[in-house]
Design an enzyme around this catalytic site. Sequence first.
Site, short mmCIF file in Angstrom:
data_model
loop_
_atom_site.label_atom_id
_atom_site.label_comp_id
_atom_site.label_asym_id
_atom_site.label_seq_id
_atom_site.Cartn_x
_atom_site.Cartn_y
_atom_site.Cartn_z
N THR A 104 0.69 -1.33 -0.64
CA THR A 104 0.05 -0.26 0.27
C THR A 104 0.80 1.54 -0.22
O THR A 104 0.60 2.23 -0.48
CB THR A 104 -0.94 0.50 1.17
OG1 THR A 104 -1.77 -1.13 0.75
CG2 THR A 104 -1.24 1.29 1.25
N SER A 143 -7.20 -0.55 -6.36
CA SER A 143 -6.87 -1.30 -5.32
C SER A 143 -5.44 -1.35 -5.23
O SER A 143 -4.39 -1.99 -6.29
CB SER A 143 -7.63 -2.38 -4.70
OG SER A 143 -6.96 -2.48 -3.46
N THR A 144 -4.48 -1.17 -4.11
CA THR A 144 -3.22 -1.56 -3.99
C THR A 144 -3.14 -3.02 -4.53
O THR A 144 -1.86 -3.15 -5.40
CB THR A 144 -2.43 -1.39 -2.23
OG1 THR A 144 -2.77 -0.29 -2.42
CG2 THR A 144 -1.00 -1.86 -2.53
N ASN A 145 -4.43 -3.48 -4.40
CA ASN A 145 -4.51 -5.13 -4.40
C ASN A 145 -4.48 -5.59 -5.74
O ASN A 145 -4.31 -6.47 -6.15
CB ASN A 145 -5.34 -5.65 -3.01
CG ASN A 145 -5.04 -5.25 -1.99
OD1 ASN A 145 -4.61 -4.22 -1.92
ND2 ASN A 145 -6.58 -5.41 -1.27
N THR A 190 33.58 -39.20 -13.01
CA THR A 190 32.85 -38.78 -12.71
C THR A 190 33.20 -39.50 -10.78
O THR A 190 34.31 -40.18 -10.31
CB THR A 190 31.78 -40.52 -12.18
OG1 THR A 190 32.81 -41.75 -12.61
CG2 THR A 190 31.32 -40.53 -13.72
N SER A 321 45.54 -10.74 -7.31
CA SER A 321 45.86 -11.49 -5.49
C SER A 321 47.22 -9.93 -5.99
O SER A 321 47.78 -9.64 -6.13
CB SER A 321 47.39 -12.52 -5.93
OG SER A 321 47.63 -12.36 -4.64
N SER A 322 46.71 -9.84 -3.95
CA SER A 322 47.68 -8.45 -3.70
C SER A 322 49.34 -8.76 -2.94
O SER A 322 49.60 -8.01 -2.50
CB SER A 322 46.44 -7.38 -2.41
OG SER A 322 46.64 -8.74 -1.20
N LYS A 327 49.52 -13.63 -10.21
CA LYS A 327 48.25 -15.19 -10.15
C LYS A 327 46.92 -14.45 -10.89
O LYS A 327 46.55 -13.13 -10.38
CB LYS A 327 47.93 -15.40 -8.43
CG LYS A 327 46.68 -16.22 -8.08
CD LYS A 327 46.99 -16.63 -6.59
CE LYS A 327 45.53 -17.66 -6.19
NZ LYS A 327 44.14 -17.39 -6.71
#
Length: 482
Positions: A104, A143-145, A190, A321-322, A327
């Site tokens: 609403t 209506s909102t509905n 598998t 990577s830091s 990487k």
Amino acid sequence: MMENRQSVRMEQDALGAREIPKAAYYGIHTARAMENFAVSGRTVNPRLLQGIVTVKKAAALTHLKLNTYPGAVAQAVVQACDEILEGAYREEFTVDAFQGGAGTSTNMNVNEVIASRAAELLGGERGDYSLVHPLDHVNCGQSTNDVYPTALRIAAIGQVRALSKACAVLQEALQEKEAEFADVLKLGRTELMDALPMMAGQGFGAYAKAVARDRWRLYKVEERLREMNIGGTAIGTGLNAPVKYSFLITEVLQELTGYGLARSEYPMDPTQNMDVFVEVSGLLKAAAVNLLKISGDLRLLASGPAGGFGELELPAVQAGSSIMPGKVNPVIAELAGLVAMRVIANDTAVTLAAAGGQLELNAFMPLIADALLESLEMLTNAVTLFAERCVQGIVICADRCREHVLNSQVLAAALIHHLGYETSAEIAKQASREGKTVQQVVLEAKLLPAEELERILNPYQVTRPGVPGQGAAIQREKEGRL
């Protein structure tokens, strides 16, 4: 103090009066909702708002045709809706995405903004509801509905179509890799253990089939989304919505959206039952499961490269990577996976919210809308990025793939029809124990002629249905009988 009072206006509702910023297009209901529902810091999804504004425009156009209220007011409402649909006044939609009241407050936020802008267009001021009223005009016959579920369906259809197109791009990218890698022999696995040989392209073909099913399911579900309850008003009985209005607004919405929308024959059903949104969310979950599986497989096959499978190379899109120079991480595949996880989680929220409806209405529609639209948007973007920035640029490491096959004992399975299961198993064990290939063990033991063994272990034989080298086996049996 004087300056402060000049910057506000007074509005009244059933609970009393309160000050509203004079510059605001929203009104008292929105202001109360901002205080009551300050939980997430996230406002209502823009696509849902677009859907609601589209419904408001359709209603105004319908009332204009039916001469329900002054034409000038209806035209002003339509113009205000057009401005919002073009992107204006986004900052005025301030209600939290998570709210009580079955939506609403979202509906009223839209009603108030449209009414204020329409009043301005007629020469009045924001909040001048004597010219254009949020309920008597903007919300007339609604209506909102019935507005909210209809708007959500409109928003969902657009995003379902966008996701279907994204899936088509991914399917095509996978099929291209299926063809590109059609002649590359690799190890099938598998339970993460060596299983049987296969062509790398076959794996991508299987992925493409899964995505194709997702496309088909999404295409079919639109049929259920098209059925609206607009005109049903509060509980689906249609009180205060003339029959002519209900049918005409459906036609107008068809024209505005370009979708094959239809008025429900029993509006009480889509007013209270949210199972269609659960169905859509379930299909998104299925697509997310496939995306999570495929992206996880690609990450595994590209792992290492020295210490992992190293059978694929995924496109390098950023440093990984830091602290570890050089990487590069499979970040696009990871993105696809984490979005898939979020979609799966959102499906639980949609399911619980839909099941939580009671009697003639579902109070948890805001949660359904937020979770469903987020899933649609995130999945569409993730699938697109996954196709374009990952799958399309995959490179196969053919030598590594072949090495893995030859260094395994999986080719022993191709010998079962020719030497029997027990002998084939012993060959596999000996090859593993002595660090030899299956072919070496068979030749050294003189179990089969070299030429026949080569036919049996032909990559195009062992990766297709049937018994490898069956023709040679039949010929040998004939010679034995003679």
